[in-house]
Write a protein that holds these residues in place. Structure first.
Motif: not given
Length: 400
Positions: A196-212
């Protein structure tokens, strides 16, 4: 800032729901997760493309004040694929004058001759937006720093109960804390997935934000918005078209409108001139590739070859990355029309762009000027990338 397991579980549950039943257990390397592949991994390409435009290994003290360093950074910002900065924020960089002082700041920053905090504060004093500053740090070191979208990440953090805001808080301390939060999510993800890279974690949070409900799957550029608007307009026009009756064309040539012989187009001369332009573009790229490698990688520079005399290869120049891996470079002298560029690509070149592992298209403009420009496009996916518009110019007709 410590992110509790409860906060992470909340985000991971919503992330899994967005996956619509995708089994996270079947994905061992997080970057290969279908959600990242579909929505977010393009950011790796942006990072790579920006590096190819920066060419920091070629920067010399003698370049300071010439405008070259400023141009390299501008090219890394104005990538066609770059939606990590709002298109309006990119204009911030145009305020910077190509003088020695400003280029020295960029030189020292990307060459790590100045502390990151000092560079951040100087960028802020110049008037760069938070988003632009974060992007510069991201393309310098993507393992440590992430791009930012303040409004959206504030919504993400707030929905998870994280008491932290980035909007109207452009400061070095705020940026460090922002990256630290993402590092905490990387730590949690690493307990479930490999590499897992830092960019992967950034992407994880962004995708989580879809539900907003307020975050697009992928931020739309100005060009993408216009294309979507045009497509919708064309659909409405098509619906309004009446069916045409079948008819036989009866138009004949107006003999009076035929041009005089002396005014007819000399297709042979045009072809000869195009060949000369193409040869000159190849020469410019060949010399640039050798110049880039010869100081630090002389052995690789000696291996750079012009291979355009073998059209079956589907590229013009065989060159190398600094790690020794091959680069297959197709050179195109591009024509420009306002804000767009275009070139012709053969069927074989189109096919080879999908086959070679490190295929580049180098678009050369300003060929007859003292300072021609080279736009480098790595591994272009012409069919699936909306930045490219493909138009058929010739057809092959086969019949018995």
């Amino acid at each position: 800032m410590e992110i509790s397991e409860k906060i992470f579980e909340t985000a991971f549950l919503e992330f899994s729901k967005i996956g619509n039943g995708i089994s996270n257990e079947r994905v061992s390397i997080f970057k290969n997760h279908p959600l990242l592949v579909k929505h977010e991994n393009y950011k790796y390409d942006i990072k790579d493309d920006a590096k190819n435009q920066l060419l920091t290994n070629t920067w010399k003290d003698a370049d300071l004040g010439t405008g070259r360093i400023l141009e390299c950074v501008k090219n890394a910002i104005n990538l066609n694929s770059n939606n990590l900065i709002d298109w309006r924020k990119k204009d911030d960089f145009k305020k910077l004058k190509a003088n020695r002082e400003n280029e020295k700041l960029l030189f020292d920053f990307f060459k790590t001759k100045i502390e990151d905090e000092n560079a951040f504060n100087q960028f802020h004093e110049i008037g760069f937006s938070y988003q632009l500053i974060a992007y510069l740090f991201f393309i310098k070191n993507f393992q440590k720093y992430m791009p930012i979208s303040q409004e959206q990440f504030d919504k993400i953090f707030n929905s998870l109960g994280i008491d932290f805001k980035t909007s109207h808080n452009c400061s070095w301390r705020n940026y460090l804390e922002y990256n630290e939060i993402i590092k905490q999510f990387k730590k949690q993800l690493s307990q479930r997935f490999q590499n897992v890279s830092l960019l992967d974690a950034h992407s994880f949070l962004w995708i989580y934000g879809f539900q907003l409900g307020s975050i697009d799957e992928k931020p739309k550029s100005k060009k993408e918005s216009k294309l979507k608007e045009r497509e919708e307009t064309e659909i409405l026009i098509d619906k309004a078209k009446p069916e045409l009756e079948i008819y036989k064309p009866e138009k004949v040539v107006d003999l009076e409108s035929l041009p005089d012989l002396e005014n007819e187009i000399d297709y042979i001369e045009n072809h000869r001139r195009l060949m000369e332009i193409g040869d000159l573009a190849e020469k410019i790229v060949l010399e640039d590739e050798i110049e880039f490698l010869k100081n630090d990688f002389p052995d690789l520079a000696e291996k750079v070859r012009l291979v355009s005399n073998n059209p079956k290869l589907g590229f013009d120049i065989l060159s190398f990355e600094t790690d020794g891996s091959q680069k297959q470079i197709e050179v195109k002298a591009v024509s420009e029309n306002k804000n767009s560029k275009s070139f012709i690509i053969s069927r074989n070149e189109f096919s080879k762009s999908k086959i070679y592992s490190n295929y580049y298209v180098y678009c050369v403009s300003g060929i007859n000027s003292e300072t021609p420009k080279i736009l480098r496009i790595k591994n272009p996916d012409f069919e699936n990338n909306e930045e490219f518009i493909i138009e058929p110019l010739t057809y092959k007709i086969t019949f018995e």
